[in-house]
Design an enzyme around this catalytic site. Structure first.
Site, PDB file in Angstrom:
ATOM      1  CE  LYS A  86     -94.474  62.458  65.024  1.00 52.45           C
ATOM      2  NZ  LYS A  86     -94.207  63.660  63.908  1.00 52.45           N
ATOM      3  CE1 TYR A  92     -92.534  59.140  64.232  1.00 52.09           C
ATOM      4  CE2 TYR A  92     -94.308  57.181  64.757  1.00 52.09           C
ATOM      5  CZ  TYR A  92     -93.775  58.159  64.523  1.00 52.09           C
ATOM      6  OH  TYR A  92     -94.750  59.299  64.106  1.00 52.09           O
TER       7      TYR A  92
END
Length: 260
Positions: free
Chosen positions: A186, A182
């Site tokens: 990003k 994750y």
């Protein structure tokens, strides 16, 4: 052409996306409530009320994205605001706190198993498919509509956990939690957004990158510390910026710059 602004918010049937769509409508914007599951989108749009339109869009499915773009074109002929909000942090959480599941404990264990040496490549592909490739795919499909828009703006919902500058600092509180699934997705989304900013800097289309607060939503197994209302404030603020509002910014609440 109607004076009402036309917006699309992806991943808007719950969490930050729902709150953003709700507040856009409250401010007179017509908002397409993007959802992978049309029925859930219809429920969310009905809850928001007049001005909200359910739209089926799966950001990992190019046919779904193309169909969504065609629906917007046929119904309004343009898009003034695109909020790329759809995102996932993992594929394993499937519960709710009300069902007796501890989201904070789940996230702690998930992060321990998501180091560079242990991360599942299949999991990484799934998360990046939504957060990175999905964001770019929606941008590519909606750009022709944005070119027809009025004071068009793109708001990509990212996270400060993607900041390389912050996470490279050993004293940063999330330094030890940076991983390839994750957080790095990003970082990649930020890079894709920068590419959008550069491509559009000579046009009238503005692009902004926003990090919500650590909001208690399904994204983080409800381990967040902020309400959806508070956590969504910066996304809403930037989405409602007028024609004189800035472009090429990366901020958190309130208008606090985040280093790349």
């Amino acid at each position: 052409m109607s004076d009402t602004r036309i917006a699309l918010v992806t991943g808007a049937n719950q969490g930050v996306g729902f709150q953003v769509a709700k507040e856009l409508v409250a401010n007179g914007v017509t908002a397409y409530v993007g959802s992978r599951d049309l029925e859930r989108g219809e429920v969310a749009a009905a809850e928001i009320g007049s001005g909200a339109i359910a739209l089926q869009i799966d950001v990992t499915d190019v046919k779904s994205i193309a169909a969504a773009a065609e629906q917007i074109r046929s119904e309004h002929g343009r898009l003034d605001l695109l909020v790329n909000n759809a995102g996932i942090s993992n594929t394993q959480w499937s519960g709710l706190p009300s069902e007796g599941q501890d989201g904070k404990a789940f996230m702690e264990e998930y992060m321990k198993s998501s180091k560079a040496s242990t991360a599942s490549l299949r999991e990484m592909h799934a998360v990046w498919d939504t957060n990175v490739f999905g964001t770019l795919a929606v941008y590519q499909a909606m750009l022709p509509l944005l070119r027809e828009g009025v004071d068009a703006r793109i708001v990509n919902v990212s996270s400060a956990v993607g900041s390389l500058t912050l996470n490279a600092d050993p004293s940063h509180p999330y330094h030890a939690r940076f991983g390839p699934i994750y957080p790095a997705s990003k970082t990649a989304e930020n890079a894709v957004t920068l590419a959008m900013m550069i491509e559009l800097e000579s046009t009238g289309i503005k692009v902004n990158l926003v990090s919500p607060a650590f909001t208690a939503t399904n994204l983080n197994a409800f381990a967040g510390t902020e309400s959806v209302e508070d956590g969504s404030r910066e996304v809403v603020r930037v989405a409602l910026l007028g024609p004189d509002g800035p472009t090429a910014t990366y901020t958190s609440w309130e208008n606090t710059p985040i280093p790349w």
